[in-house]
Design a protein around this motif. Structure first.
Motif, PDB file in Angstrom:
ATOM      1  N   GLU A  90       0.830  -1.211   0.000  1.00 51.45           N
ATOM      2  CA  GLU A  90       0.000   0.000   0.000  1.00 51.45           C
ATOM      3  C   GLU A  90       0.863   1.260   0.000  1.00 51.45           C
ATOM      4  O   GLU A  90       1.597   1.520   0.943  1.00 51.45           O
ATOM      5  CB  GLU A  90      -0.910  -0.012   1.235  1.00 51.45           C
ATOM      6  CG  GLU A  90      -1.783   1.214   1.383  1.00 51.45           C
ATOM      7  CD  GLU A  90      -2.457   1.268   2.743  1.00 51.45           C
ATOM      8  OE1 GLU A  90      -3.673   1.043   2.814  1.00 51.45           O
ATOM      9  OE2 GLU A  90      -1.741   1.517   3.749  1.00 51.45           O
ATOM     10  N   TRP A  91       0.747   2.036  -1.078  1.00 52.88           N
ATOM     11  CA  TRP A  91       1.355   3.363  -1.127  1.00 52.88           C
ATOM     12  C   TRP A  91       0.303   4.453  -0.944  1.00 52.88           C
ATOM     13  O   TRP A  91       0.643   5.593  -0.700  1.00 52.88           O
ATOM     14  CB  TRP A  91       2.055   3.579  -2.463  1.00 52.88           C
ATOM     15  CG  TRP A  91       3.310   2.798  -2.659  1.00 52.88           C
ATOM     16  CD1 TRP A  91       4.583   3.189  -2.323  1.00 52.88           C
ATOM     17  CD2 TRP A  91       3.445   1.508  -3.252  1.00 52.88           C
ATOM     18  NE1 TRP A  91       5.491   2.223  -2.670  1.00 52.88           N
ATOM     19  CE2 TRP A  91       4.820   1.172  -3.248  1.00 52.88           C
ATOM     20  CE3 TRP A  91       2.537   0.598  -3.788  1.00 52.88           C
ATOM     21  CZ2 TRP A  91       5.302  -0.026  -3.755  1.00 52.88           C
ATOM     22  CZ3 TRP A  91       3.019  -0.598  -4.295  1.00 52.88           C
ATOM     23  CH2 TRP A  91       4.381  -0.900  -4.278  1.00 52.88           C
ATOM     24  N   ASP A  92      -0.951   4.096  -1.098  1.00 51.90           N
ATOM     25  CA  ASP A  92      -2.076   5.026  -1.030  1.00 51.90           C
ATOM     26  C   ASP A  92      -3.098   4.436  -0.060  1.00 51.90           C
ATOM     27  O   ASP A  92      -3.458   3.257  -0.162  1.00 51.90           O
ATOM     28  CB  ASP A  92      -2.691   5.187  -2.432  1.00 51.90           C
ATOM     29  CG  ASP A  92      -3.774   6.250  -2.503  1.00 51.90           C
ATOM     30  OD1 ASP A  92      -4.688   6.233  -1.657  1.00 51.90           O
ATOM     31  OD2 ASP A  92      -3.724   7.083  -3.430  1.00 51.90           O
ATOM     32  N   GLN A  93      -3.584   5.242   0.890  1.00 55.53           N
ATOM     33  CA  GLN A  93      -4.477   4.725   1.922  1.00 55.53           C
ATOM     34  C   GLN A  93      -5.802   4.212   1.367  1.00 55.53           C
ATOM     35  O   GLN A  93      -6.536   3.503   2.063  1.00 55.53           O
ATOM     36  CB  GLN A  93      -4.731   5.800   2.980  1.00 55.53           C
ATOM     37  CG  GLN A  93      -3.498   6.130   3.807  1.00 55.53           C
ATOM     38  CD  GLN A  93      -3.788   7.114   4.921  1.00 55.53           C
ATOM     39  OE1 GLN A  93      -4.880   7.662   5.009  1.00 55.53           O
ATOM     40  NE2 GLN A  93      -2.804   7.339   5.782  1.00 55.53           N
ATOM     41  N   ARG A  94      -6.115   4.537   0.126  1.00 55.37           N
ATOM     42  CA  ARG A  94      -7.336   4.021  -0.487  1.00 55.37           C
ATOM     43  C   ARG A  94      -7.204   2.564  -0.924  1.00 55.37           C
ATOM     44  O   ARG A  94      -8.204   1.920  -1.269  1.00 55.37           O
ATOM     45  CB  ARG A  94      -7.715   4.882  -1.695  1.00 55.37           C
ATOM     46  CG  ARG A  94      -8.098   6.311  -1.361  1.00 55.37           C
ATOM     47  CD  ARG A  94      -8.260   7.145  -2.622  1.00 55.37           C
ATOM     48  NE  ARG A  94      -6.978   7.398  -3.267  1.00 55.37           N
ATOM     49  CZ  ARG A  94      -6.848   8.008  -4.446  1.00 55.37           C
ATOM     50  NH1 ARG A  94      -7.937   8.409  -5.103  1.00 55.37           N
ATOM     51  NH2 ARG A  94      -5.651   8.216  -4.968  1.00 55.37           N
ATOM     52  N   ALA A  95      -6.003   2.037  -0.894  1.00 55.26           N
ATOM     53  CA  ALA A  95      -5.763   0.690  -1.420  1.00 55.26           C
ATOM     54  C   ALA A  95      -6.544  -0.369  -0.655  1.00 55.26           C
ATOM     55  O   ALA A  95      -7.131  -1.281  -1.254  1.00 55.26           O
ATOM     56  CB  ALA A  95      -4.268   0.382  -1.386  1.00 55.26           C
ATOM     57  N   PRO A 132       6.532   0.513   0.561  1.00 56.86           N
ATOM     58  CA  PRO A 132       5.114   0.649   0.893  1.00 56.86           C
ATOM     59  C   PRO A 132       4.823   0.120   2.292  1.00 56.86           C
ATOM     60  O   PRO A 132       5.667  -0.525   2.920  1.00 56.86           O
ATOM     61  CB  PRO A 132       4.431  -0.231  -0.153  1.00 56.86           C
ATOM     62  CG  PRO A 132       5.427  -1.330  -0.371  1.00 56.86           C
ATOM     63  CD  PRO A 132       6.789  -0.675  -0.274  1.00 56.86           C
ATOM     64  N   ALA A 164      -8.007   0.037  -9.118  1.00 58.95           N
ATOM     65  CA  ALA A 164      -6.902   0.885  -8.666  1.00 58.95           C
ATOM     66  C   ALA A 164      -6.234   1.588  -9.844  1.00 58.95           C
ATOM     67  O   ALA A 164      -5.908   2.780  -9.768  1.00 58.95           O
ATOM     68  CB  ALA A 164      -5.885   0.050  -7.897  1.00 58.95           C
ATOM     69  N   ARG A 168      -6.083   5.573 -10.436  1.00 59.50           N
ATOM     70  CA  ARG A 168      -4.702   6.026 -10.242  1.00 59.50           C
ATOM     71  C   ARG A 168      -4.277   5.885  -8.779  1.00 59.50           C
ATOM     72  O   ARG A 168      -3.650   6.770  -8.199  1.00 59.50           O
ATOM     73  CB  ARG A 168      -4.520   7.464 -10.734  1.00 59.50           C
ATOM     74  CG  ARG A 168      -4.886   7.649 -12.202  1.00 59.50           C
ATOM     75  CD  ARG A 168      -4.650   9.071 -12.668  1.00 59.50           C
ATOM     76  NE  ARG A 168      -3.233   9.390 -12.729  1.00 59.50           N
ATOM     77  CZ  ARG A 168      -2.437   9.108 -13.755  1.00 59.50           C
ATOM     78  NH1 ARG A 168      -2.920   8.469 -14.804  1.00 59.50           N
ATOM     79  NH2 ARG A 168      -1.167   9.457 -13.739  1.00 59.50           N
ATOM     80  N   VAL A 169      -4.660   4.756  -8.206  1.00 61.63           N
ATOM     81  CA  VAL A 169      -4.258   4.415  -6.837  1.00 61.63           C
ATOM     82  C   VAL A 169      -3.155   3.371  -6.932  1.00 61.63           C
ATOM     83  O   VAL A 169      -3.344   2.305  -7.526  1.00 61.63           O
ATOM     84  CB  VAL A 169      -5.442   3.859  -6.019  1.00 61.63           C
ATOM     85  CG1 VAL A 169      -4.959   3.336  -4.663  1.00 61.63           C
ATOM     86  CG2 VAL A 169      -6.496   4.938  -5.825  1.00 61.63           C
ATOM     87  N   ARG A 170      -2.037   3.674  -6.361  1.00 62.22           N
ATOM     88  CA  ARG A 170      -0.897   2.765  -6.455  1.00 62.22           C
ATOM     89  C   ARG A 170      -1.003   1.677  -5.390  1.00 62.22           C
ATOM     90  O   ARG A 170      -1.022   1.954  -4.187  1.00 62.22           O
ATOM     91  CB  ARG A 170       0.399   3.544  -6.278  1.00 62.22           C
ATOM     92  CG  ARG A 170       1.644   2.718  -6.565  1.00 62.22           C
ATOM     93  CD  ARG A 170       2.873   3.576  -6.401  1.00 62.22           C
ATOM     94  NE  ARG A 170       4.077   2.799  -6.584  1.00 62.22           N
ATOM     95  CZ  ARG A 170       5.273   3.176  -6.150  1.00 62.22           C
ATOM     96  NH1 ARG A 170       5.403   4.328  -5.513  1.00 62.22           N
ATOM     97  NH2 ARG A 170       6.327   2.423  -6.356  1.00 62.22           N
ATOM     98  N   LEU A 171      -1.091   0.445  -5.840  1.00 59.76           N
ATOM     99  CA  LEU A 171      -1.082  -0.711  -4.955  1.00 59.76           C
ATOM    100  C   LEU A 171      -0.482  -1.888  -5.701  1.00 59.76           C
ATOM    101  O   LEU A 171      -0.320  -1.853  -6.918  1.00 59.76           O
ATOM    102  CB  LEU A 171      -2.494  -1.047  -4.446  1.00 59.76           C
ATOM    103  CG  LEU A 171      -3.598  -1.418  -5.449  1.00 59.76           C
ATOM    104  CD1 LEU A 171      -3.451  -2.827  -6.018  1.00 59.76           C
ATOM    105  CD2 LEU A 171      -4.958  -1.299  -4.785  1.00 59.76           C
TER     106      LEU A 171
END
Length: 220
Positions: A90-95, A132, A164, A168-171
């Motif tokens: 997880e790099w983005d909390q939305r992942a 991450p 994702a 554009r959510v990085r996971l």
């Protein structure tokens, strides 16, 4: 032995057809013939991975690499029976929400999010800069046989990856399975066991790719 002119013709005919990029991955498999899962097999897998370190790239810092990983059975002593595990980088909390929604769409839920204990100092500087947060999603068994459950998990992982990418959510999801669990990262194979503490308590067959074909763009 063919005459020299035949060899020259063969070499000339082959010019330009060789791929400019070649993989040099190494892979080892360790298993036991007995019915009981044992940590000894995992320990041998970790040793095999370290001995394949020469098959992967290594940075000048002596730690950063182009990827090393270990696939093991889901350790039931750690996660319990009738659970699957998804590994999430997880790099983005939305992942986490994206993965949870994808699992829900296929009739599954997340009972717990386990933060994977790591030792970042075992990474090289390049990998550590972009490291991450790593999670284990503990997924209770739905009302489905093993084959269908595994299929649902695969489809949920692929859905999460598509959503994702569109958002554009990085996971990155190294594994999502009721059977196997993957530990991997951008380090030399000699450093994987030190980075991750869980494999030291795991049991079961192991598969050790020196340079996994599916890995995040950066980070462990």
């Amino acid at each position: 032995m063919p005459p020299p002119h035949a060899l020259a013709h063969a070499r000339k005919a082959y010019e330009g057809t060789t791929r400019t990029e070649r993989a040099a991955c190494g892979m080892g498999f360790v298993a036991t013939t007995g019915p009981e899962a044992t940590h000894d097999v995992v320990a041998m897998g970790v040793t095999a991975l370290a001995r394949l370190a020469h098959r992967g790239g290594l940075d000048a810092d002596g730690k950063s690499g182009d990827g090393a990983g270990l696939m093991i059975q889901v350790p039931r002593g750690l996660f319990g029976a009738n659970t699957a595990v998804a590994v999430l980088f997880e790099w983005d909390q939305r992942a986490r929400e994206i993965l949870a929604q994808a699992l829900a769409a296929h009739g599954m839920g997340v009972a717990d999010w386990r933060a994977v204990p790591v030792a970042p100092e075992e990474l090289g500087e390049k990998a550590r800069r972009d490291m991450p947060t790593i999670w284990h999603a503990v997924i209770p068994r739905p009302d489905a046989p093993d084959g269908e459950w595994e299929d649902r998990l695969y489809r949920a992982r692929r859905q999460a990856e598509r959503v994702a990418a569109a958002a554009r959510v990085r996971l990155y999801i190294p594994s999502c399975s009721c059977r196997t669990l993957v530990y991997k990262g951008f380090m030399a194979g000699t450093h994987l066991a030190a980075l991750r503490s869980t494999p030291s308590r795991a049991t079961g067959p192991g598969c050790a790719p020196a340079r996994p074909s599916c890995r995040p763009s950066c980070g462990p």
